[in-house]
Every structure is written in structure tokens, then in C-alpha cells.
Design a protein around this motif. Structure first.
Motif, short mmCIF file in Angstrom:
data_model
loop_
_atom_site.label_atom_id
_atom_site.label_comp_id
_atom_site.label_asym_id
_atom_site.label_seq_id
_atom_site.Cartn_x
_atom_site.Cartn_y
_atom_site.Cartn_z
N ASP A 100 0.82 -1.22 0.00
CA ASP A 100 0.00 0.00 0.00
C ASP A 100 0.85 1.26 0.00
O ASP A 100 0.40 2.32 -0.46
CB ASP A 100 -0.93 0.02 1.22
CG ASP A 100 -2.14 -0.89 1.04
OD1 ASP A 100 -2.39 -1.33 -0.09
OD2 ASP A 100 -2.82 -1.17 2.04
N MET A 111 -2.28 2.44 -4.06
CA MET A 111 -3.44 1.58 -3.86
C MET A 111 -3.86 0.88 -5.15
O MET A 111 -3.96 1.51 -6.20
CB MET A 111 -4.62 2.41 -3.33
CG MET A 111 -5.86 1.58 -3.02
SD MET A 111 -7.25 2.59 -2.46
CE MET A 111 -7.79 3.31 -4.01
N PRO A 139 -9.68 -1.28 -4.33
CA PRO A 139 -10.34 -2.43 -3.70
C PRO A 139 -11.36 -3.08 -4.61
O PRO A 139 -11.69 -4.26 -4.43
CB PRO A 139 -11.00 -1.81 -2.46
CG PRO A 139 -10.14 -0.64 -2.13
CD PRO A 139 -9.71 -0.09 -3.46
N GLY A 198 -5.85 -6.57 -3.65
CA GLY A 198 -4.92 -5.86 -2.78
C GLY A 198 -3.89 -6.79 -2.15
O GLY A 198 -2.71 -6.44 -2.02
#
Length: 341
Positions: free
Chosen positions: A246, A250, A253, A258
Motif C-alpha cells: 500500500d 493503492m 479495492p 490488494g
């Protein structure tokens, strides 16, 4: 007059700041290559985090390469063979060519941290750039201070890393467990103001996690065991350190990838740094090589995730949901399969 308290300076070839998924993966990869690497984390494992708990087939390949997949399966990770995606009033069923897994983030973090030998409860206060390498200052358990020198520092401190700048977006993650089972199905849905899903994990539980806007947070607060984190969404601006997971930026999501991104970026950093140390590359050269590798590996998923998110966030959402789930389910199935394969 009392003398000054001194702190012994120890040296490692590589110091990783953060012992989560990306930091642990980098440490394991470096150690396997014969590099003296040490990961530091401010928390104690196991720790609870807002996370979807779904390991895609790609994430499973990473865990196998890192040597922890067998233990993960032996401790109750649940095989996931298909996804059921709800877009508006429509559903798309996506069978996986290769099964994924469902596991709690607490268990996954702990297994990787133990495999990597992460030093927990070590808080890094600041990083000093030396003429050659770095000096890391911090606080260990019981308030003891430490100073560690290294040729290379890797930032694996997550989205809240103080070493990397970022621009925050007002989105929040909510997560809770329920004592029930979804069998081998991952359920994923989109709704006004958010999206997310549920998957079976170890211990006869279902892990549910959603990304929602500010207006939807209150609806989850009364649910037993629910935790909230925010803001989840952010855009990272390039900082001075080689960053993984992270801290490197990013993966939306929406992609449900992730965990895979954290593992792959950590493993890639370990490979590039170990090769760079042997070749005598500069820190800047290692960082440039790593950034290029990450960009090439994740360009397609970032682009596809951004496009689908934009469509669903705007007025086209209703039409897209109808088209992808109703009129053209094959197209929707192929697009989503590209994210999770």
C-alpha cells in the motif's frame, strides 16, 4: 554529571519498515537470496485489519512461491471455486479455472510475519540518509531506543506510511465476521454508495468487507464486531524510498487484488534489491528498476479497475449493470475474470 545514554548501532544489508504482507514477502525473498534483511513493525501479530479475505489464484501462486501455502491450508483456509457478482438486479456467476482461498487477514499476517522473522513492536521514528546508506532511528519494546544502519531501506509501512506522501479520497472500509458458511462461493456486490463482498474463512466464519462512502458508514456501526477504517481511498505521490504494498500505491479495492499486489510487490522488491546489491547498483537505480517492474506488471489491472469503477460510479452504472449482468453476461464475466485470475 550523568553520562549520556548510548545506543548500539547494528547493521543489516536491508531494513524493511513494516512487517505486513508486502514487508514480509520482501524479507522472505531477500533472505532466500542470502541477503541480511530485517523487517520492523510497530504492531504485535496477530492483528485485525479491514480486509476482504479473498486470495485470488494469483495471490495463491505468490504464497506458494514464498513457502507458506501449505501451512495456510493446514490451518483452515477455505477453497473458493466461484464468484457470484451482483450488479444492480442482475447476477454474474464466474467459475474459477483455478480455485482461490478465503482466509482471515489476522491469520495470513501472522503466518507470513513468522516466516519472515518480523520484529514486532518496533516503532520507526525517522530515517536518516547517510553518505552511504541509511540510519533508522526507533523505539523497541519497553521504550528502548534503537539505531540500525542499512545499505537499503524499503518502505512497507502501508497506506499511512509517514515516509510516503498521498492524497486522500473520502472512502471508508467496514468489516465484520459472522458464524455461517458460503461454501466455495465468493459473493461480491455493487450498491449505491459502495461495493464489497463476503467469503468463508477459517473457523466456520464468513468475512464480510465493504468499501463505502461517508453516508453509508452509520448503517454498519451497530453490527456486532464491525470495525471501520478510513479514509481507505488514496492516490500516492512518488516519494524518496523504494515502496511496496500500500505504500507503493493503492490497487483499487474494486479489483479484489490488494493482497496479491502486496505479495507481488514485496517479492519483486526482494528480487531487484538482492540482484542490485550483487551488481553494485545505486539505491536510485534499484528504485527505478523496481518502479518500472511494478508499473508493467499492474498496468492492465489498474486500467481495467479504473474503467469499471468509473462506469459504476457514474450515471452509466444502471445501464452497465443491465448490460454486463443481463444482456451481455459473457462480457461481464470475462472482464471480472481478468481482475481475479
Amino acid at each position: 554529571m550523568k553520562g549520556k545514554t548510548t545506543c548500539e548501532i547494528k547493521r543489516h544489508q536491508v531494513l524493511i519498515i513494516g512487517g505486513g504482507l508486502a514487508g514480509a514477502a520482501a524479507t522472505i525473498a531477500l533472505s532466500r537470496a542470502g541477503v541480511d534483511a530485517r523487517a520492523l513493525d510497530r504492531d504485535q501479530f496477530p492483528r485485525r485489519k479491514v480486509c476482504g479475505g479473498f486470495l485470488s489464484p494469483g495471490a495463491i501462486r505468490c504464497l506458494d512461491d514464498l513457502g507458506v501455502l501449505r501451512r495456510l491450508r493446514s490451518e483452515g483456509a477455505v477453497r473458493v471455486r466461484r464468484a457470484r457478482v451482483r450488479l444492480g438486479e442482475n447476477e454474474i456467476d464466474i467459475p474459477f479455472d483455478t480455485a482461490g482461498l478465503g482466509v482471515s487477514r489476522e491469520r495470513l499476517d501472522q503466518i507470513l510475519a513468522e516466516a519472515a522473522g518480523v520484529r514486532s513492536r518496533h516503532f520507526v521514528n525517522n530515517v536518516e540518509r547517510l553518505k552511504k546508506g541509511f540510519r533508522v532511528h526507533g523505539t523497541a519494546p519497553e521504550g528502548r531506543s534503537f539505531r540500525l544502519d542499512a545499505d537499503v531501506v524499503i518502505d512497507a509501512a502501508g497506506k499511512l506510511s509517514r515516509l510516503t506522501r498521498r492524497l486522500i479520497r473520502p472512502e471508508f472500509g467496514v468489516q465484520y465476521y459472522e458464524q455461517r458458511s458460503l461454501g466455495s462461493t465468493l459473493e461480491f456486490s455493487f450498491f449505491p454508495g459502495g461495493y464489497g463482498g463476503s467469503v468463508s474463512v477459517e473457523g466456520g466464519r464468513v468475512n464480510t468487507c465493504f468499501l463505502v462512502d461517508r453516508t453509508r458508514v452509520a448503517a454498519f456501526l451497530g453490527r456486532e464486531g464491525c470495525i471501520v477504517t478510513g479514509s481507505v481511498g488514496y492516490t500516492r505521490t512518488r516519494g524518496p524510498y523504494l515502496a511496496v504494498g500500500d505504500a507503493a500505491g493503492m490497487i483499487d479495492p474494486f479489483c479484489g487484488e490488494g493482497i496479491r499486489h502486496a505479495l507481488e510487490s514485496g517479492r519483486l522488491a526482494g528480487q531487484i534489491v538482492s540482484e542490485g546489491l550483487v551488481a553494485g547498483l545505486s539505491y536510485a537505480g534499484m528504485r527505478e528498476s523496481y518502479d518500472r517492474g511494478c508499473a508493467e506488471t499492474w498496468r492492465q489491472k489498474r486500467t481495467l479497475g479504473s474503467i469499471l469503477r468509473w462506469v459504476l460510479d457514474h450515471r452509466l452504472a444502471k445501464g452497465a449493470a443491465f448490460a454486463l449482468g443481463g444482456q451481455y453476461p459473457g462480457v461481464g464475466r470475462r472482464l471480472l475474470h481478468q481482475l481475479w485470475k
